[in-house]
Design an enzyme around this catalytic site. Structure first.
Site, PDB file in Angstrom:
ATOM      1  N   HIS A  16       0.876  -1.210   0.000  1.00  0.00           N
ATOM      2  CA  HIS A  16       0.000   0.000   0.000  1.00  0.00           C
ATOM      3  C   HIS A  16       0.891   1.231   0.000  1.00  0.00           C
ATOM      4  O   HIS A  16       1.493   1.577   1.021  1.00  0.00           O
ATOM      5  CB  HIS A  16      -0.907   0.012   1.232  1.00  0.00           C
ATOM      6  CG  HIS A  16      -1.910   1.124   1.207  1.00  0.00           C
ATOM      7  ND1 HIS A  16      -3.252   0.919   1.393  1.00  0.00           N
ATOM      8  CD2 HIS A  16      -1.781   2.461   1.012  1.00  0.00           C
ATOM      9  CE1 HIS A  16      -3.897   2.081   1.325  1.00  0.00           C
ATOM     10  NE2 HIS A  16      -3.011   3.040   1.094  1.00  0.00           N
ATOM     11  N   HIS A  18       1.531   5.376  -1.703  1.00  0.00           N
ATOM     12  CA  HIS A  18       1.161   6.544  -2.511  1.00  0.00           C
ATOM     13  C   HIS A  18       2.426   7.155  -3.094  1.00  0.00           C
ATOM     14  O   HIS A  18       3.311   7.569  -2.344  1.00  0.00           O
ATOM     15  CB  HIS A  18       0.427   7.577  -1.649  1.00  0.00           C
ATOM     16  CG  HIS A  18      -0.845   7.045  -1.084  1.00  0.00           C
ATOM     17  ND1 HIS A  18      -2.048   7.123  -1.744  1.00  0.00           N
ATOM     18  CD2 HIS A  18      -1.088   6.370   0.075  1.00  0.00           C
ATOM     19  CE1 HIS A  18      -2.990   6.538  -1.016  1.00  0.00           C
ATOM     20  NE2 HIS A  18      -2.433   6.066   0.085  1.00  0.00           N
ATOM     21  N   ARG A  20       2.176   9.515  -5.837  1.00  0.00           N
ATOM     22  CA  ARG A  20       1.845  10.778  -6.522  1.00  0.00           C
ATOM     23  C   ARG A  20       2.374  10.743  -7.954  1.00  0.00           C
ATOM     24  O   ARG A  20       2.607   9.689  -8.516  1.00  0.00           O
ATOM     25  CB  ARG A  20       2.377  12.003  -5.759  1.00  0.00           C
ATOM     26  CG  ARG A  20       2.162  11.991  -4.243  1.00  0.00           C
ATOM     27  CD  ARG A  20       0.724  11.833  -3.831  1.00  0.00           C
ATOM     28  NE  ARG A  20       0.556  12.064  -2.389  1.00  0.00           N
ATOM     29  CZ  ARG A  20      -0.406  11.560  -1.659  1.00  0.00           C
ATOM     30  NH1 ARG A  20      -1.309  10.759  -2.203  1.00  0.00           N
ATOM     31  NH2 ARG A  20      -0.505  11.820  -0.370  1.00  0.00           N
ATOM     32  N   ASN A  44      -5.053   7.186  -6.225  1.00  0.00           N
ATOM     33  CA  ASN A  44      -5.778   8.427  -5.905  1.00  0.00           C
ATOM     34  C   ASN A  44      -5.022   9.671  -6.375  1.00  0.00           C
ATOM     35  O   ASN A  44      -4.719  10.573  -5.600  1.00  0.00           O
ATOM     36  CB  ASN A  44      -6.114   8.506  -4.410  1.00  0.00           C
ATOM     37  CG  ASN A  44      -4.909   8.510  -3.493  1.00  0.00           C
ATOM     38  OD1 ASN A  44      -3.850   7.988  -3.854  1.00  0.00           O
ATOM     39  ND2 ASN A  44      -5.043   9.092  -2.327  1.00  0.00           N
ATOM     40  N   LYS A 102      -9.199  -0.306  -6.062  1.00  0.00           N
ATOM     41  CA  LYS A 102      -9.234   0.321  -4.730  1.00  0.00           C
ATOM     42  C   LYS A 102     -10.584   0.991  -4.529  1.00  0.00           C
ATOM     43  O   LYS A 102     -10.994   1.829  -5.326  1.00  0.00           O
ATOM     44  CB  LYS A 102      -8.115   1.359  -4.607  1.00  0.00           C
ATOM     45  CG  LYS A 102      -8.091   2.120  -3.283  1.00  0.00           C
ATOM     46  CD  LYS A 102      -7.671   1.236  -2.127  1.00  0.00           C
ATOM     47  CE  LYS A 102      -7.766   1.974  -0.788  1.00  0.00           C
ATOM     48  NZ  LYS A 102      -6.696   2.935  -0.609  1.00  0.00           N
ATOM     49  N   HIS A 139     -10.659   0.923   1.478  1.00  0.00           N
ATOM     50  CA  HIS A 139     -10.462   1.914   2.546  1.00  0.00           C
ATOM     51  C   HIS A 139     -11.681   1.798   3.449  1.00  0.00           C
ATOM     52  O   HIS A 139     -12.766   2.236   3.095  1.00  0.00           O
ATOM     53  CB  HIS A 139     -10.328   3.335   1.971  1.00  0.00           C
ATOM     54  CG  HIS A 139     -10.053   4.359   3.039  1.00  0.00           C
ATOM     55  ND1 HIS A 139      -8.843   5.004   3.156  1.00  0.00           N
ATOM     56  CD2 HIS A 139     -10.818   4.822   4.057  1.00  0.00           C
ATOM     57  CE1 HIS A 139      -8.881   5.822   4.194  1.00  0.00           C
ATOM     58  NE2 HIS A 139     -10.072   5.742   4.761  1.00  0.00           N
ATOM     59  N   HIS A 177      -4.800  -0.750   5.609  1.00  0.00           N
ATOM     60  CA  HIS A 177      -4.361  -0.008   6.802  1.00  0.00           C
ATOM     61  C   HIS A 177      -5.340  -0.135   7.959  1.00  0.00           C
ATOM     62  O   HIS A 177      -5.939   0.854   8.388  1.00  0.00           O
ATOM     63  CB  HIS A 177      -4.083   1.461   6.473  1.00  0.00           C
ATOM     64  CG  HIS A 177      -5.071   2.127   5.542  1.00  0.00           C
ATOM     65  ND1 HIS A 177      -6.412   2.145   5.775  1.00  0.00           N
ATOM     66  CD2 HIS A 177      -4.886   2.796   4.391  1.00  0.00           C
ATOM     67  CE1 HIS A 177      -7.010   2.804   4.807  1.00  0.00           C
ATOM     68  NE2 HIS A 177      -6.106   3.205   3.938  1.00  0.00           N
ATOM     69  N   ASP A 250       1.254   2.554   3.513  1.00  0.00           N
ATOM     70  CA  ASP A 250       0.407   3.740   3.324  1.00  0.00           C
ATOM     71  C   ASP A 250       1.240   5.017   3.384  1.00  0.00           C
ATOM     72  O   ASP A 250       0.727   6.077   3.755  1.00  0.00           O
ATOM     73  CB  ASP A 250      -0.747   3.778   4.341  1.00  0.00           C
ATOM     74  CG  ASP A 250      -1.818   4.800   3.975  1.00  0.00           C
ATOM     75  OD1 ASP A 250      -1.921   5.148   2.777  1.00  0.00           O
ATOM     76  OD2 ASP A 250      -2.535   5.249   4.875  1.00  0.00           O
ATOM     77  N   HIS A 254       2.933  14.445   1.607  1.00  0.00           N
ATOM     78  CA  HIS A 254       2.296  15.754   1.434  1.00  0.00           C
ATOM     79  C   HIS A 254       3.373  16.801   1.728  1.00  0.00           C
ATOM     80  O   HIS A 254       4.204  16.584   2.613  1.00  0.00           O
ATOM     81  CB  HIS A 254       1.160  15.949   2.439  1.00  0.00           C
ATOM     82  CG  HIS A 254      -0.038  15.088   2.190  1.00  0.00           C
ATOM     83  ND1 HIS A 254      -1.061  15.458   1.352  1.00  0.00           N
ATOM     84  CD2 HIS A 254      -0.366  13.857   2.662  1.00  0.00           C
ATOM     85  CE1 HIS A 254      -1.981  14.509   1.332  1.00  0.00           C
ATOM     86  NE2 HIS A 254      -1.579  13.509   2.113  1.00  0.00           N
ATOM     87  N   ALA A 266      -4.126  14.784   5.527  1.00  0.00           N
ATOM     88  CA  ALA A 266      -3.970  13.461   6.137  1.00  0.00           C
ATOM     89  C   ALA A 266      -2.971  12.639   5.347  1.00  0.00           C
ATOM     90  O   ALA A 266      -3.076  12.532   4.119  1.00  0.00           O
ATOM     91  CB  ALA A 266      -5.309  12.745   6.173  1.00  0.00           C
TER      92      ALA A 266
HETATM   93  C1  NCD Z   1      -3.672   8.988   1.917  1.00  0.00           C
HETATM   94  C2  NCD Z   1      -3.150  10.026   0.908  1.00  0.00           C
HETATM   95  O1  NCD Z   1      -2.625  11.059   1.348  1.00  0.00           O
HETATM   96  O2  NCD Z   1      -3.240   9.781  -0.290  1.00  0.00           O
HETATM   97  N1  NCD Z   1      -3.789   9.624   3.212  1.00  0.00           N
HETATM   98  C3  NCD Z   1      -3.849   8.986   4.403  1.00  0.00           C
HETATM   99  O3  NCD Z   1      -4.078   9.653   5.418  1.00  0.00           O
HETATM  100  N2  NCD Z   1      -3.636   7.690   4.529  1.00  0.00           N
HETATM  101  C4  NCD Z   1      -4.954   8.424   1.445  1.00  0.00           C
HETATM  102  C5  NCD Z   1      -5.373   7.170   2.182  1.00  0.00           C
HETATM  103  O4  NCD Z   1      -4.785   6.107   2.022  1.00  0.00           O
HETATM  104  O5  NCD Z   1      -6.333   7.221   2.962  1.00  0.00           O
HETATM  105 ZN    ZN Z   2      -3.399   5.000   1.468  1.00  0.00          ZN
END
Ligand code: NCD
Ligand code: ZN
Length: 346
Positions: A16, A18, A20, A44, A102, A139, A177, A250, A254, A266
């Site tokens: 899992h 991210h 970007r 996402n 997802k 999720h 998660h 996860d 950011h 988040a």
């Molecule tokens: C994730 C994100 O920033 O893409 N943020 C998070 O708090 N985990 C999205 C997600 O997996 O919920």
């Molecule tokens: Zn995530």
């Protein structure tokens, strides 16, 4: 292999992640490629990755950002929407690089606006996934704004998740998660079709950590950290030796400005030290002997993939990760800001 000071694991997978796109992708992907052989890449983006064709282009950009020397295989996912076509499920089943859909309940988390607005809207697609043997990553949080944020996962588990499992008993599902005793117990009690990923932050911290000495925005992710009793239930699940529980960081980068803001984003960034964080959590439970299966075997087995070739080695050595990293024109502050870690990847 384990002695007092080093720990060698099969080359692990992150189920899992991210990554970007664009400059952000280029800034973070090397951290993952250094540790992991493969990662399941979340869809996402803005706009989201909704088709195999879009995922193919995204995968090419990831591979370009990794560079030619690294051997890293991005495992792609598609973003399930109210409008996902059942034909797309067949295309996923035929593809050798898209491994799951997802499911984001609309509005549950970062970039989830295009998510599913009502479970029944995706029943035909879930039925097609069940028939084609395509995995659904979930999720697991309800989105009703009147529901207490600490209860959203448990209520999703007893409602929507129970319903999906009942109506599609052969569908393979990964509850992403997980953060609660309820989710861990549910997954453990279900058939082998149902599994879960667990993040390092949910193994190491509880909700009090977010407020220790002030508000700590770099510990804020969704689902939010829960009470200590839940953290202990997750430790038990991760170290149980059950193949249903496996590694998924996860890690969600950011920019510092977006996290340290009046309405902070988040997501916790952990890719720079992911294995080290898991080693810390397993070691604190005296369960380092369980980390290899959790990090390198169970996830691959659930996804029907061979184990990676090669190994990674961690050493018991205190070190302090940087307080920030370059992130395009901005910086990114990791989960570990301000502290030392007891394990280091060699
Ligand atoms: C994730 C994100 O920033 O893409 N943020 C998070 O708090 N985990 C999205 C997600 O997996 O919920
Ligand atoms: Zn995530």
């Amino acid at each position: 292999m384990q002695d007092n000071t080093t720990l060698t694991l099969g080359r692990p997978d992150d189920f899992h992640l991210h990554l970007r796109d664009g400059a952000a992708l280029s800034a973070v992907v090397a951290f993952t490629a250094r540790q992991f052989g493969r990662a399941l890449v979340m869809p996402n983006l803005k706009p989201p990755v909704t088709t195999v064709a879009i995922a193919a282009g995204y995968r090419e950009r990831i591979l370009r950002a990794v560079g030619e020397n690294a051997s890293f295989d991005p495992l792609m996912t598609l973003y399930l929407t109210d409008n996902t076509a059942t034909d797309e499920v067949a295309r996923v089943a035929d593809s050798d690089f898209v491994h799951a859909f997802k499911y984001y309940p609309a509005g549950a988390t970062t970039n989830s606006d295009s998510g599913v607005s009502a479970l029944k809207n995706v029943y035909p697609v879930l039925d097609a996934m069940q028939r084609h043997g395509v995995i659904l990553c979930v999720h697991g949080e309800v989105t009703d704004p009147t529901t207490d944020v600490f209860d959203r996962e448990a209520i999703f588990v007893e409602g929507a998740l129970q319903q999906i499992v009942r109506d599609f008993p052969a569908l393979k599902i990964v509850v992403e998660h997980i953060t609660t005793r309820e989710a861990a117990e549910f997954v453990a009690a279900m058939s082998p079709n149902i599994a879960a990923t667990i993040t390092p932050q949910h193994l190491l911290y509880n909700r009090t950590s977010i407020f220790t000495g002030g508000i700590r925005p770099h510990l804020y992710c969704l689902p939010i950290l829960k009470r200590e009793t839940h953290r202990l239930a997750l430790i038990d699940a991760a170290t149980s030796g059950s193949p249903k529980f496996f590694l998924g960081t996860d890690s969600a980068p950011h920019a510092k400005n977006a996290k340290e803001a009046c309405c902070g984003a988040a997501g916790c960034f952990t890719s720079h030290a992911a294995l080290e964080l898991y080693a810390e959590a397993f070691n604190a439970d005296d369960s380092l002997d369980k980390l290899d299966d959790f990090a390198s075997r169970f996830g691959a087995a659930f996804y029907g993939l061979p184990r990676n070739v090669g190994t990674v080695t961690l050493r018991r050595e205190s070190w302090t990760p940087p307080d920030d990293f370059a992130f395009g024109n901005e910086t990114i502050v990791p989960l570990t800001v301000g502290r030392t870690l007891p394990w280091k990847l060699l």
